[in-house]
Design an enzyme around this catalytic site. Structure first.
Site, PDB file in Angstrom:
ATOM      1  N   ASP A   1      28.599  13.192  -5.680  1.00 24.87           N
ATOM      2  CA  ASP A   1      27.748  13.955  -6.598  1.00 24.87           C
ATOM      3  C   ASP A   1      26.366  13.980  -5.965  1.00 24.87           C
ATOM      4  OD1 ASP A   1      26.170  14.952  -8.643  1.00 24.87           O
ATOM      5  OD2 ASP A   1      27.132  13.762 -10.216  1.00 24.87           O
TER       6      ASP A   1
ATOM      7  N   ASP B   1       0.826  -1.212   0.000  1.00 21.20           N
ATOM      8  CA  ASP B   1       0.000   0.000   0.000  1.00 21.20           C
ATOM      9  C   ASP B   1       0.854   1.254   0.000  1.00 21.20           C
ATOM     10  OD1 ASP B   1      -2.489  -1.044  -0.077  1.00 21.20           O
ATOM     11  OD2 ASP B   1      -2.694  -1.216   2.107  1.00 21.20           O
TER      12      ASP B   1
ATOM     13  N   HIS C   1      25.075  20.199 -18.560  1.00 16.81           N
ATOM     14  CA  HIS C   1      23.709  20.023 -19.067  1.00 16.81           C
ATOM     15  C   HIS C   1      22.869  21.156 -18.511  1.00 16.81           C
ATOM     16  CE1 HIS C   1      22.852  18.436 -15.018  1.00 16.81           C
ATOM     17  NE2 HIS C   1      23.973  17.738 -15.145  1.00 16.81           N
TER      18      HIS C   1
ATOM     19  N   HIS D   1      27.888   6.314 -12.980  1.00 17.03           N
ATOM     20  CA  HIS D   1      26.573   6.372 -12.316  1.00 17.03           C
ATOM     21  C   HIS D   1      26.511   5.474 -11.077  1.00 17.03           C
ATOM     22  CE1 HIS D   1      24.487   7.946 -16.226  1.00 17.03           C
ATOM     23  NE2 HIS D   1      25.170   8.883 -15.581  1.00 17.03           N
TER      24      HIS D   1
ATOM     25  N   GLU E   1      30.882  20.485 -15.316  1.00 15.44           N
ATOM     26  CA  GLU E   1      31.325  19.313 -14.561  1.00 15.44           C
ATOM     27  C   GLU E   1      32.375  18.461 -15.262  1.00 15.44           C
ATOM     28  OE1 GLU E   1      28.277  16.185 -14.282  1.00 15.44           O
ATOM     29  OE2 GLU E   1      26.827  17.636 -15.032  1.00 15.44           O
TER      30      GLU E   1
ATOM     31  N   GLU F   1      31.882  19.667 -10.026  1.00 22.85           N
ATOM     32  CA  GLU F   1      30.669  20.136 -10.709  1.00 22.85           C
ATOM     33  C   GLU F   1      30.061  21.325  -9.979  1.00 22.85           C
ATOM     34  OE1 GLU F   1      27.399  17.304 -10.751  1.00 22.85           O
ATOM     35  OE2 GLU F   1      26.490  18.347 -12.446  1.00 22.85           O
TER      36      GLU F   1
ATOM     37  N   ASP G   1      22.916  20.574  -8.337  1.00 22.39           N
ATOM     38  CA  ASP G   1      23.661  19.392  -8.813  1.00 22.39           C
ATOM     39  C   ASP G   1      25.153  19.690  -8.648  1.00 22.39           C
ATOM     40  OD1 ASP G   1      24.610  17.191 -10.132  1.00 22.39           O
ATOM     41  OD2 ASP G   1      23.871  17.770 -12.114  1.00 22.39           O
TER      42      ASP G   1
ATOM     43  N   ARG H   1      35.645  14.315 -10.240  1.00 26.29           N
ATOM     44  CA  ARG H   1      34.750  15.228 -10.974  1.00 26.29           C
ATOM     45  C   ARG H   1      34.522  16.431 -10.074  1.00 26.29           C
ATOM     46  NH1 ARG H   1      31.209  11.947 -12.383  1.00 26.29           N
ATOM     47  NH2 ARG H   1      29.538  12.194 -10.851  1.00 26.29           N
TER      48      ARG H   1
ATOM     49  N   HIS I   1      32.455  11.863 -20.749  1.00 30.14           N
ATOM     50  CA  HIS I   1      31.108  12.467 -20.700  1.00 30.14           C
ATOM     51  C   HIS I   1      31.173  13.939 -21.091  1.00 30.14           C
ATOM     52  CE1 HIS I   1      31.917  14.458 -16.816  1.00 30.14           C
ATOM     53  NE2 HIS I   1      32.337  13.312 -16.325  1.00 30.14           N
TER      54      HIS I   1
ATOM     55  N   TYR J   1      38.829  10.053 -15.096  1.00 29.58           N
ATOM     56  CA  TYR J   1      38.554   8.741 -14.506  1.00 29.58           C
ATOM     57  C   TYR J   1      39.586   7.760 -15.052  1.00 29.58           C
ATOM     58  CZ  TYR J   1      34.321  11.499 -14.242  1.00 29.58           C
ATOM     59  OH  TYR J   1      33.440  12.533 -14.035  1.00 29.58           O
TER      60      TYR J   1
ATOM     61  N   HIS K   1      18.495  17.112 -15.091  1.00 25.36           N
ATOM     62  CA  HIS K   1      18.859  17.255 -16.507  1.00 25.36           C
ATOM     63  C   HIS K   1      17.656  17.967 -17.113  1.00 25.36           C
ATOM     64  CE1 HIS K   1      22.084  13.852 -16.706  1.00 25.36           C
ATOM     65  NE2 HIS K   1      22.310  14.735 -15.757  1.00 25.36           N
TER      66      HIS K   1
HETATM   67  N1  GLY Z   1      24.096  14.251 -10.969  1.00 26.80           N
HETATM   68  C1  GLY Z   1      23.865  13.980 -12.328  1.00 26.80           C
HETATM   69  C2  GLY Z   1      24.766  14.734 -13.186  1.00 26.80           C
HETATM   70  O1  GLY Z   1      25.737  15.287 -12.728  1.00 26.80           O
HETATM   71  O2  GLY Z   1      24.512  14.896 -14.331  1.00 26.80           O
HETATM   72 MN    MN Z   2      25.275  17.231 -13.558  1.00 24.27          MN
HETATM   73 MN    MN Z   3      25.933  15.754 -10.692  1.00 28.48          MN
END
Ligand code: GLY
Ligand code: MN
Ligand code: MN
Length: 447
Positions: free
Chosen positions: A261, A38, A359, A244, A393, A416, A272, A414, A355, A397, A366
């Protein structure tokens, strides 16, 4: 009316002005989703719907009638009716009358009346705007409304002759953040920045990744953020090379870095932020070299954020710095690649930086909006405009591989931050999150 209702009324008017005169737009909020038994997933409204209404209850639909001739635009809300029994179990609900006055709609009705009303509202209108092909259930519902209107054809009533995708228009509107949105994003960033600082102060060898995650969530919630904006990544050691990663269940060890992150959602807007710090509070020489390279790449990306210049410039600027650094540090072979340009042309940098550099950011982490100018055949990267919000960001790696200096193996970094494009340059919203090597080391020394 609520203090913010005016902003939503203004957005609805702007949307109506973009529609064909006399046409109708329909937009539903998100459904509630059962998790198991539920128990539902925590409810989160639809971002587009919230953008136009500020209304956060489930089971709600906005119908917007575009102006035609002397007739002004009209906005109609369909929402859950008042229901004492349900309110005893689940809590307060506005009901149509209070929702209409508080949120500034022209009319409001119980959601149960939607189908019957749509058959009337769609009579003799030239076009219908909705989330085309978004969900089979909505497509079926729209079909049923159109069928009901067509059934009145013998009385001379015409059904809409065309349908338009509503979300494309809203995506473009949402891409430029107004002052209220910018302020919500700045507050979401401040909370997330405080959460990163708290997590740094807490980190030491032996803690589990989920304990660091708990510190982040604690700081989000105690500052009023309703949700994390996405599942936090707390990646120690080699986990930082999994882009991820979010199991967050490993014990952090002496001598490693931890990549975090994590951003929160405040009043519908996301932050973010990523920071990477040493578990023991001091960067090793190899960690510091890579860290400072990523910082330098981020600075180059910030400098490339200039209104009028294409969105892609910041990625190109970051990649240029990273590729040059990969050659200098021996990650890439100077005998093979004479310059950063050569390495980039050969896509060699992708081994360590695979990457994009950012974004759009807004209500969705995103966020919506195209990255290319679709009105031009070549589809070039679109120019930045004041009011756009984006993340910056860059990262690096290093997975173990032949020819890669062992000192760098399993380091993932990273950094960001979140920015708003200004008339000149950009404003960094997340700069409260500690970032410089000395700044992080000093903060961690005090713990
Ligand atoms: N936290 C997701 C990204 O950095 O795009
Ligand atoms: Mn991001
Ligand atoms: Mn992020």
């Amino acid at each position: 009316m609520t203090a913010t209702a005016g902003a939503y009324i203004e957005r609805r008017a702007r949307l109506a002005a973009r529609m064909e005169p006399g046409s109708v737009a329909v937009l539903a909020t998100a459904p509630e989703v059962l998790r198991n038994g539920d128990s539902d997933y925590p409810y989160r409204h639809d971002s587009h719907f919230y953008y136009l209404t500020g209304f956060t209850e489930p089971e709600a639909v906005l119908v917007l009638l575009a102006p035609v001739g002397e007739q002004p635009a009209r906005s109609i809300l369909f929402c859950r009716d008042k229901n004492l029994e349900r309110e005893i179990w689940d809590g307060y609900r506005y009901g149509p009358e209070a929702a209409r006055t508080e949120f500034g709609f022209d009319e409001a009705y119980p959601i149960d009346e939607l189908d019957a009303q749509m058959a009337k509202l769609l009579a003799n209108v030239p076009a219908l705007y909705y989330a085309l092909g978004h969900s089979a259930a909505l497509d079926a519902q729209v079909s049923s409304w159109l069928k009901a209107v067509r059934a009145q054809g013998r009385s001379g009533i015409a059904a809409p002759a065309s349908a338009h995708h509503l979300l494309g228009i809203l995506d473009e509107m949402r891409l430029l953040k107004d002052a209220g949105e910018q302020s919500a994003m700045a507050r979401a960033c401040s909370i997330a920045a405080a959460a990163h600082a708290r997590a740094m102060r807490f980190t030491r060898p032996g803690v589990f990744e989920y304990e660091i995650e708990a510190e982040l969530l604690h700081e989000f919630r105690r500052n009023g953020a309703q949700f994390p904006a996405y599942t936090p990544i707390v990646a120690s050691g080699a986990n930082a090379c999994v882009l991820h990663y979010n199991q967050n269940n490993r014990q952090c060890r002496e001598g490693e870095l931890v990549l975090v992150d994590a951003g929160c959602e405040l009043d519908g807007y996301a932050s973010d932020i990523t920071r990477t710090w040493p578990v023991n509070g001091r960067f090793s020489a190899a960690q510091k070299a890579l860290y400072e390279l990523v910082l330098q790449a981020q600075d180059a990306a910030f400098a490339a954020i200039v209104p009028g210049r294409p969105y892609s410039c910041m990625h190109e600027a970051a990649v240029q710095v990273l590729a040059a650094g990969m050659l200098d540090l021996g990650l890439l072979d100077k005998a093979k690649y004479a310059s950063a340009e050569d390495a980039i042309a050969g896509k060699a940098h992708l081994q360590f930086y695979m990457h994009g550099t950012g974004h759009w950011l807004g209500m969705d982490v995103h966020d919506v909006g195209t990255y290319r100018d679709l009105s031009v055949a070549e589809r070039p990267s679109r120019p930045l405009l004041p009011g756009m919000a984006l993340t910056v960001e860059p990262g690096i790696y290093v997975r173990p591989a032949e020819g890669v200096p062992e000192a760098f193996w399993n380091i993932g970094i990273r950094i960001e931050d979140d920015v708003i494009v200004l008339d000149k340059g950009c404003r960094v919203l997340s700069s409260d999150a500690p970032k410089g090597v000395a700044e992080i080391e000093q903060l961690m020394e005090k713990r």
